[in-house]
Write a protein that holds these residues in place. Structure first.
Motif, mmCIF file in Angstrom:
data_model
loop_
_atom_site.group_PDB
_atom_site.id
_atom_site.type_symbol
_atom_site.label_atom_id
_atom_site.label_comp_id
_atom_site.label_asym_id
_atom_site.label_seq_id
_atom_site.Cartn_x
_atom_site.Cartn_y
_atom_site.Cartn_z
ATOM 1 N N VAL A 29 -10.418 -3.148 0.529
ATOM 2 C CA VAL A 29 -11.828 -3.605 -0.055
ATOM 3 C C VAL A 29 -11.502 -3.671 -1.434
ATOM 4 C CG1 VAL A 29 -13.990 -3.030 -0.508
ATOM 5 C CG2 VAL A 29 -13.337 -3.202 1.833
ATOM 6 N N ILE A 30 -11.053 -2.493 -2.098
ATOM 7 C CA ILE A 30 -10.902 -2.561 -3.753
ATOM 8 C C ILE A 30 -9.860 -3.683 -4.121
ATOM 9 C CG2 ILE A 30 -9.959 -0.792 -5.517
ATOM 10 C CD1 ILE A 30 -10.402 1.490 -3.676
ATOM 11 N N LEU A 68 -16.561 -8.569 1.860
ATOM 12 C CA LEU A 68 -17.027 -9.043 3.286
ATOM 13 C C LEU A 68 -15.687 -9.433 3.990
ATOM 14 C CD1 LEU A 68 -20.526 -10.502 2.892
ATOM 15 C CD2 LEU A 68 -19.835 -8.442 4.107
ATOM 16 N N ILE A 69 -14.960 -10.493 3.634
ATOM 17 C CA ILE A 69 -13.987 -10.929 4.137
ATOM 18 C C ILE A 69 -12.685 -10.054 4.377
ATOM 19 C CG2 ILE A 69 -11.931 -12.513 3.797
ATOM 20 C CD1 ILE A 69 -13.857 -14.302 1.911
ATOM 21 N N ASP A 101 0.951 -4.547 -4.631
ATOM 22 C CA ASP A 101 2.010 -3.532 -4.783
ATOM 23 C C ASP A 101 1.530 -2.028 -4.900
ATOM 24 O OD1 ASP A 101 4.709 -2.460 -5.006
ATOM 25 O OD2 ASP A 101 4.627 -2.689 -7.235
ATOM 26 N N LYS A 102 0.613 -1.836 -5.830
ATOM 27 C CA LYS A 102 0.246 -0.516 -5.941
ATOM 28 C C LYS A 102 -0.958 -0.135 -5.134
ATOM 29 C CE LYS A 102 3.372 0.986 -9.132
ATOM 30 N NZ LYS A 102 4.370 -0.228 -8.940
ATOM 31 N N VAL A 103 -2.068 -1.036 -5.427
ATOM 32 C CA VAL A 103 -3.347 -0.629 -4.524
ATOM 33 C C VAL A 103 -3.452 -0.744 -3.195
ATOM 34 C CG1 VAL A 103 -5.914 -1.191 -4.388
ATOM 35 C CG2 VAL A 103 -4.828 -1.724 -6.640
ATOM 36 N N LEU A 104 -2.565 -1.710 -2.518
ATOM 37 C CA LEU A 104 -2.322 -1.457 -1.128
ATOM 38 C C LEU A 104 -1.005 -0.810 -0.618
ATOM 39 C CD1 LEU A 104 -2.938 -5.172 -0.208
ATOM 40 C CD2 LEU A 104 -4.541 -3.489 -0.538
ATOM 41 N N ASN A 105 -0.369 -0.179 -1.803
ATOM 42 C CA ASN A 105 0.646 0.724 -1.466
ATOM 43 C C ASN A 105 1.764 -0.101 -0.741
ATOM 44 O OD1 ASN A 105 -0.066 2.804 -2.722
ATOM 45 N ND2 ASN A 105 -0.756 4.080 -0.588
ATOM 46 N N MET A 106 2.116 -1.200 -1.138
ATOM 47 C CA MET A 106 3.236 -1.896 -0.220
ATOM 48 C C MET A 106 4.458 -1.216 -0.976
ATOM 49 S SD MET A 106 2.104 -4.495 1.510
ATOM 50 C CE MET A 106 3.173 -5.726 1.660
#
Lengths: 276, 304, 287
Positions: A256-257, A53-54, C123-128
């Motif tokens: 979100v993930i 949610l945040i 780094d990876k999930v947010l593609n920084m």
């Protein structure tokens, strides 16, 4: 937030392998919680939902960063993580106050607390822009407001990307405050229920004495996890966003993930506190 | 009934304290040049505009005020734990927090300015002496009122949070409200006073901040003089309204519908503010009109 | 229009700083345990020293991370470090139930795991896609947890969960044990949290610019830590005996005074000019 914008490094798209690993972290955390302390399963899921949610809510908050302070870009002139923290923690204040009225009322109170802060702040931003600086609101990313149908083409002053808070951004800010407030409150309530239940038996305390202890522990954990989820989301949108109509809004799935995995890991540690 | 009246009275008092806090917070941050407008103070020497403006790059206002208020609350809590009088404890707590604020402000000015040596920006020691004390004074007003408000909410209204946590929550909220409301006024109206009123600053003009005053050179103290007439009170109203409505709706409406009363009241207040915002927005569009008229736009399109 | 972030070259190798920071902070936190061994409280100040050493190391980590440009300010890195650090630190204090000596090491291990997860996510999930991100966020989380653990040990004179949740209030001269007047129950942690969050990001945030120099930034880190120690010493009035508080306070004042005057000397060295009541020096010569 500060003088630094820096180059935005965030690329587009989702990294599938990394996302799968993040989801594995979520599942592993839930599994560990279930094995070690089954009563904490539902609270941990609550914490994860709170993190979701945040991070989803922060995407709605229109943040212009440094350019907004000079009327060069639309949005609120402050840092995204911190503005959301302001709204979310005000929600946490309301939610914690209503905690004894039951979870749904407390969640509602938390959501309204966050929404109220954003509603008043966004209104005062527009009041200052309009009455103190003589600048009408104009979006830089869209030519037509999706809600009111206002056109913005002529309303951007020369050499800028728009300014002020168009109505869509205002609505986004309020939604963001509501979601962030509810998320922060949910993390707090779930941890509070774990500590209220576990501390007396694990530590052999009297229930009266440990109420304040449970509130403090849940409160500081909620603040910490809130900031983790909000900063991760700020990294995802690389600093500035105009609201739900901004193209960057489409990046929300990966935040979100990421936030759910971060909150799962932090929440697991926070819950395991009572086990060892 | 009497209890509710007492609660409303405390809400009003807390709202009044918050109003003072918001106004002092914004004036303090504008005098010291903190938050987003500070990017221009930082940028100006790189563009060849050496200036005599303070450069208080501590962090954004929300985390900074989160620290000052939480610190004042923590020390006040500790002193109250060893049986100090509550008011004395709050004052000592705020004073120590302001000492920390002053030290952070000086290190930020010295650090940022010394790192700009490449652009021949000197360190002006007299600025350090005259401006730091003024920001500390404003910070004291902001911190003391906020921490007193937190104390009232806990002691008189029975909120479960301990004082330091409450200070952190409202300190961050204070910084968020003050920076959001106050920054554009300082950033555009004051730093770029010589650019046309009623328009945003062209991106190409960044860094060309006003450095000279009516007579002599602009000092950061003049910025407080200017913003305390616009952004300061606006920030005060903003934070005051937030605190007042947050408390008021809970105290008055929580007894209704098993607590849902306060939630519904909150939703109604939000919708009212949303309608006011829409009115402000349409008023501005109607009164100021577009920057370019429709004919000019079509002409441009025709030529293009 | 944004300001380019430039990090200074030179200075100590980051790996060496990591080693000094980690070992130094751990040793200092273990020295606080002398309090328990010798049933005294005067060694509480070692907690503050541990926090200073950790901050000294963390400043360089934040510099490495933020020189890549995160798209948002330096302070956010401090927030994420302390936000996850405080979770790890509170968990670690609970390990005292097994053995108090496990606490500092457990704190580092748990924080490193949490930090690695957070770093991987950013780094990876947010593609920084910042090469040093995973490592630096992990380091910052460890620094954050060591800072909070150090300050907590300094304010309470101990780092075991059982002692942190019990305090004593005196009502009319009679000592009564109460959870509400403990370090955790009173949530003094909230203050420690913010002290650490600002102190970890301030040195680099304050000194950045084209002429940022390694020794000045690191001196600023020591100064921030010592300044936080002063207020922690004042807060420890609620938990420690007066001699212990006085020792902590005097040590922090001396340390702060020394580092502050050194910082001013270094700023004087690096500044373009050091002027008192002088007019603006026009560079372009327009006026």
């Amino acid at each position: 937030m500060s003088a630094l914008g820096g180059g935005s490094a965030g690329g587009e798209g989702i990294n599938p392998a990394a996302s799968v690993i993040a989801l594995v972290i979520v599942l592993a955390s839930v599994g560990i919680a279930y094995v070690v302390y089954p009563a904490a399963l539902i609270p941990l899921i609550g914490v994860i939902v709170g993190g979701v949610l945040i991070s989803f809510g922060v995407h709605f908050v229109p943040v212009g960063g440094a350019p907004a302070a000079m009327g060069q870009a639309p949005g609120i002139a402050t840092g995204v993580a911190m503005l959301a923290a302001g709204g979310g923690l005000a929600g946490l204040f309301g939610g914690a106050w209503a905690a004894e009225m039951g979870i749904w009322v407390a969640l509602g109170a938390g959501a309204m607390g966050g929404g109220l802060l954003m509603a008043i702040t966004c209104l005062m931003v527009n009041v200052v822009y309009v009455y103190a600086m003589g600048i009408p609101a104009a979006s830089g990313k869209v030519d037509k407001d999706p809600i009111t149908g206002d056109t913005y083409e002529g309303y951007r002053s020369q050499g800028t990307e728009g300014h002020g808070l168009p109505f869509i951004s205002y609505v986004g800010g309020v939604i963001g405050g509501i979601l962030a407030g509810a998320g922060g409150t949910l993390i707090y309530l779930e941890l509070l229920s774990v500590y209220q239940e576990a501390l007396p038996s694990f530590l052999g305390m009297t229930p009266e004495g440990m109420q304040t202890l449970a509130v403090s522990l849940a409160g500081i954990f909620a603040v910490g996890m809130f900031l983790v989820a909000a900063v991760l989301t700020a990294y995802n949108i690389t600093g500035t966003i105009e609201g739900p109509h901004d193209p960057k809004f489409k990046r929300w799935p990966r935040a979100v993930i990421g936030s759910s995995a971060a909150c799962a890991a932090c929440g697991l540690v926070a819950i395991l506190l009572v086990v060892i | 009934m009497e209890e509710i009246l007492f609660g409303i009275g405390i809400s009003a008092l807390a709202g009044a304290l918050a109003t003072v806090a918001g106004a002092a917070e914004d004036t303090e941050s504008d005098i010291g040049s903190q938050g987003d407008p500070n990017s221009q103070v930082q940028l100006a020497p790189q563009m060849g505009y050496v200036h005599r403006i303070y450069n208080k790059a501590i962090s954004g206002e929300p985390p900074a005020y989160g620290l000052w208020v939480a610190l004042a609350a923590g020390i006040a809590w500790a002193l109250m734990a060893i049986q100090y009088n509550a008011i004395l404890a709050l004052i000592i707590g705020s004073a120590v927090a302001v000492f920390v604020q002053g030290v952070y402000a000086t290190t930020a000015y010295l650090g940022r300015t010394a790192s700009l040596a490449k652009f021949e920006q000197p360190v002006y020691i007299d600025i350090l002496k005259s401006v730091t004390t003024v920001t500390m004074a404003h910070a004291f007003v902001a911190v003391f009122t906020t921490v007193t408000m937190c104390f009232l909410i806990i002691e008189a209204l029975g909120h479960p949070f301990p004082l330091p946590l409450m200070g952190l929550v409202w300190g961050i909220a204070l910084g968020a409200a003050g920076s959001a409301t106050g920054n554009p006024f300082y950033g555009k109206e004051r730093q770029y006073q010589n650019y046309p009123f009623g328009a945003g600053l062209p991106i190409s003009a960044s860094g060309d901040i006003v450095r000279y005053a009516e007579a002599g050179q602009r000092s950061s103290l003049d910025n407080g003089w200017f913003t305390s007439k616009g952004a300061g009170p606006a920030s005060g109203i903003c934070f005051g309204l937030i605190v007042f409505f947050e408390l008021w709706r809970t105290i008055l409406f929580e007894p209704f519908a098993a607590g849902w009363g306060a939630v519904i009241a909150g939703a109604v207040i939000i919708i009212v503010f949303m309608v006011i915002d829409r009115m402000v927005e349409t008023w501005a569009r109607k009164t100021y009109g577009p920057y370019t008229t429709a004919e000019a736009v079509t002409e441009e399109e025709a030529t293009a | 229009m944004t300001v380019k972030i430039e990090a200074s070259e030179g200075g100590m190798d980051h790996n060496v700083m990591l080693g000094i920071g980690l070992v130094g902070a751990l040793v200092c936190i273990y020295l606080v345990y002398l309090n328990t061994l010798m049933s005294t409280e005067v060694f509480a100040f070692f907690g503050g020293l541990a926090a200073i050493i950790a901050l000294w190391w963390g400043t360089d980590s934040i510099k490495n991370l933020c020189s890549y440009g995160l798209g948002t300010g330096v302070p956010s890195a401090g927030m994420i470090a302390l936000g996850s650090g405080v979770v790890a630190m509170l968990f670690a204090t609970k390990l005292a139930g097994i053995s108090p000596l496990l606490v500092p090491v457990g704190c580092v291990v748990v924080a490193a795991i949490l930090g690695a997860i957070l770093g991987f996510i950013s780094d990876k999930v947010l593609n920084m896609n910042i090469p040093v991100m995973t490592r630096m966020i992990a380091e910052l989380t460890v620094v954050g947890s060591l800072t909070t653990l150090g300050f907590t040990a300094m304010v309470a004179g101990t780092f075991s969960f059982g002692d942190l949740i019990t305090g004593a209030t005196s009502v009319f001269g009679v000592e009564i044990a109460s959870y509400a007047s403990s370090v955790i129950g009173g949530c003094v942690l909230a203050t420690i949290f913010m002290l650490g969050a600002i102190a970890i990001q301030h040195p680099f945030n304050a000194c950045l610019g084209p002429n940022e120099s390694w020794d000045r930034t690191q001196m600023c880190a020591i100064e921030c830590g010592a300044l936080s120690m002063i207020v922690i010493a004042i807060m420890s009035l609620a938990f420690l005996s007066l001699p212990a508080v006085v020792i902590s306070f005097v040590i922090s004042i001396i340390l702060w005074g020394w580092s502050y005057s050194e910082l001013i000397k270094l700023s004087k060295r690096d500044a373009f000019a050091w002027l008192d009541s002088q007019p603006i020096r026009e560079v372009g010569g327009e006026q």
